[in-house]
Design an enzyme around this catalytic site. Sequence first.
Site, PDB file in Angstrom:
ATOM      1  N   CYS A  99       0.807  -1.222   0.000  1.00  0.00           N
ATOM      2  CA  CYS A  99       0.000   0.000   0.000  1.00  0.00           C
ATOM      3  C   CYS A  99       0.839   1.270   0.000  1.00  0.00           C
ATOM      4  O   CYS A  99       0.305   2.361  -0.209  1.00  0.00           O
ATOM      5  CB  CYS A  99      -0.953  -0.005   1.190  1.00  0.00           C
ATOM      6  SG  CYS A  99      -2.100  -1.398   1.179  1.00  0.00           S
ATOM      7  N   HIS A 392      -9.186   3.075  -2.255  1.00  0.00           N
ATOM      8  CA  HIS A 392      -7.771   2.750  -2.106  1.00  0.00           C
ATOM      9  C   HIS A 392      -7.292   1.788  -3.194  1.00  0.00           C
ATOM     10  O   HIS A 392      -7.154   0.582  -2.952  1.00  0.00           O
ATOM     11  CB  HIS A 392      -7.566   2.134  -0.704  1.00  0.00           C
ATOM     12  CG  HIS A 392      -6.190   1.637  -0.431  1.00  0.00           C
ATOM     13  ND1 HIS A 392      -5.044   2.264  -0.886  1.00  0.00           N
ATOM     14  CD2 HIS A 392      -5.762   0.542   0.275  1.00  0.00           C
ATOM     15  CE1 HIS A 392      -3.981   1.584  -0.475  1.00  0.00           C
ATOM     16  NE2 HIS A 392      -4.392   0.538   0.215  1.00  0.00           N
ATOM     17  N   CYS A 422       0.639   2.831   6.062  1.00  0.00           N
ATOM     18  CA  CYS A 422       0.974   1.465   6.482  1.00  0.00           C
ATOM     19  C   CYS A 422       0.915   0.553   5.262  1.00  0.00           C
ATOM     20  O   CYS A 422       0.276   0.879   4.269  1.00  0.00           O
ATOM     21  CB  CYS A 422       0.000   0.980   7.550  1.00  0.00           C
ATOM     22  SG  CYS A 422      -1.728   0.969   7.003  1.00  0.00           S
TER      23      CYS A 422
END
Length: 436
Positions: A99, A392, A422
């Site tokens: 990510c 996302h 994160c």
Amino acid sequence: MAKGKKKSSSKKRRAVIVAGCRTPFVKAFGDFMKMDTIDLGDAAVEGLLKRTELPRNEVDSIIWGGVILPSVAPNVGREIALDLNLPASVEAMTCTRACATGLQAVTLAAAAIERGEADVVIAGGSDSTSNAPINMPQKLVHALAPLAFGKADPTDVLAILSQLTPITEILPRRPKIAERTTGQVMGEAAEEMAGRNGISRQAQDEFAVRSHHRAAEAIASGRFDEEVVPVQTPSGKWVHTDGIVRGDTSVDKISGLRPVFKRDGTLTAANSTPLTDGAASVLLMSEEKAKALGYKPLAAFRSWKYVGVDPADQLLMAPAIAMPQALELAGMELADADLVDLHEAFAAQVLAVLKMMESDAFAEARLGRTKAPGSIDDAKLNVHGGSVAIGHPFAATGARMVTTMANELHKADKETALLGICAAGGLGVGAVMERV
């Protein structure tokens, strides 16, 4: 080596962010279902080139990010350069850091410029969850190898058929976002963090609703107009804006949703990020090149820091370490940051990280300090919402955050912004941006 640059220079080169651009972010298997990650990357980079009117022969490099990479063309960056008819000399690479991939691509670009390897770099990332491959079990792959790579005779075919039992061992398996080392699904890890840090369902729902409301306000006010470019799908439909944001949601509306990752858990579809398709791109240049081409830079990086923690111990807590370390590298305290943009994998993860940053005990154990970095004012944090509301696409989020903060530093007349993300594997990144 950048065009026309001497190899050594006594003056430190600075990379600057000139502009950013992204596609709308939409739910997986929605409007962008027929567009793969390369198509989405094409749209974000093409939009960036048009909006900045950058001559294509000025581009030195593309550094692109991807988490779900197409097996037939894993260097997505190069495919984008070729699709958009950029000069063949535009070299490209594709990186991956779960990510944090989008921010990884942007900081790689900044580092390349500051080392003098390039003057103009397009960085960013894209992901299409809608087109994630569903892998066949290795037992089936190995059994079929003689058919795929050789000339199987009838005896081989019978031998292959004898290996394809039981049927349950050769059926495609549903993909899931799970840690390879622990087998734990990311949502399960966030549930554990919620429990260990005392993050209630009520607090998560309130944070998620706030994220949606702030994102909706940003869209309504035109705050995202400079960063979102409309995209035409293969069916001819134009998608102009993010498709996940719900400005009319409320804690009452989402309080009845069932937990997703644990029977008596607190994480739901509403306080977790949805699976999303989209892409984001950022244009970076050396400060001198931007001036020569007549661009007014938006921002630059003061620092960035990537860290890792044990994936079995609070998988998503790394930003609580990376952000203070990035601030230290920038010579700043947490209170000095005018804006903070913290990736919202889950509302629980954000709230847990905030709690860790307020803890003297955490600071002593994890940062080697006697005093915690401190608390973050709600008015500074995720001022236009975050991934829970906006969505996302794994590799695009970092570039989206850089673009939003670069624009916001100017529009809100602020000086500095702190970013935190994160990532799977127990990874995390913190970065400090400053207005130029």
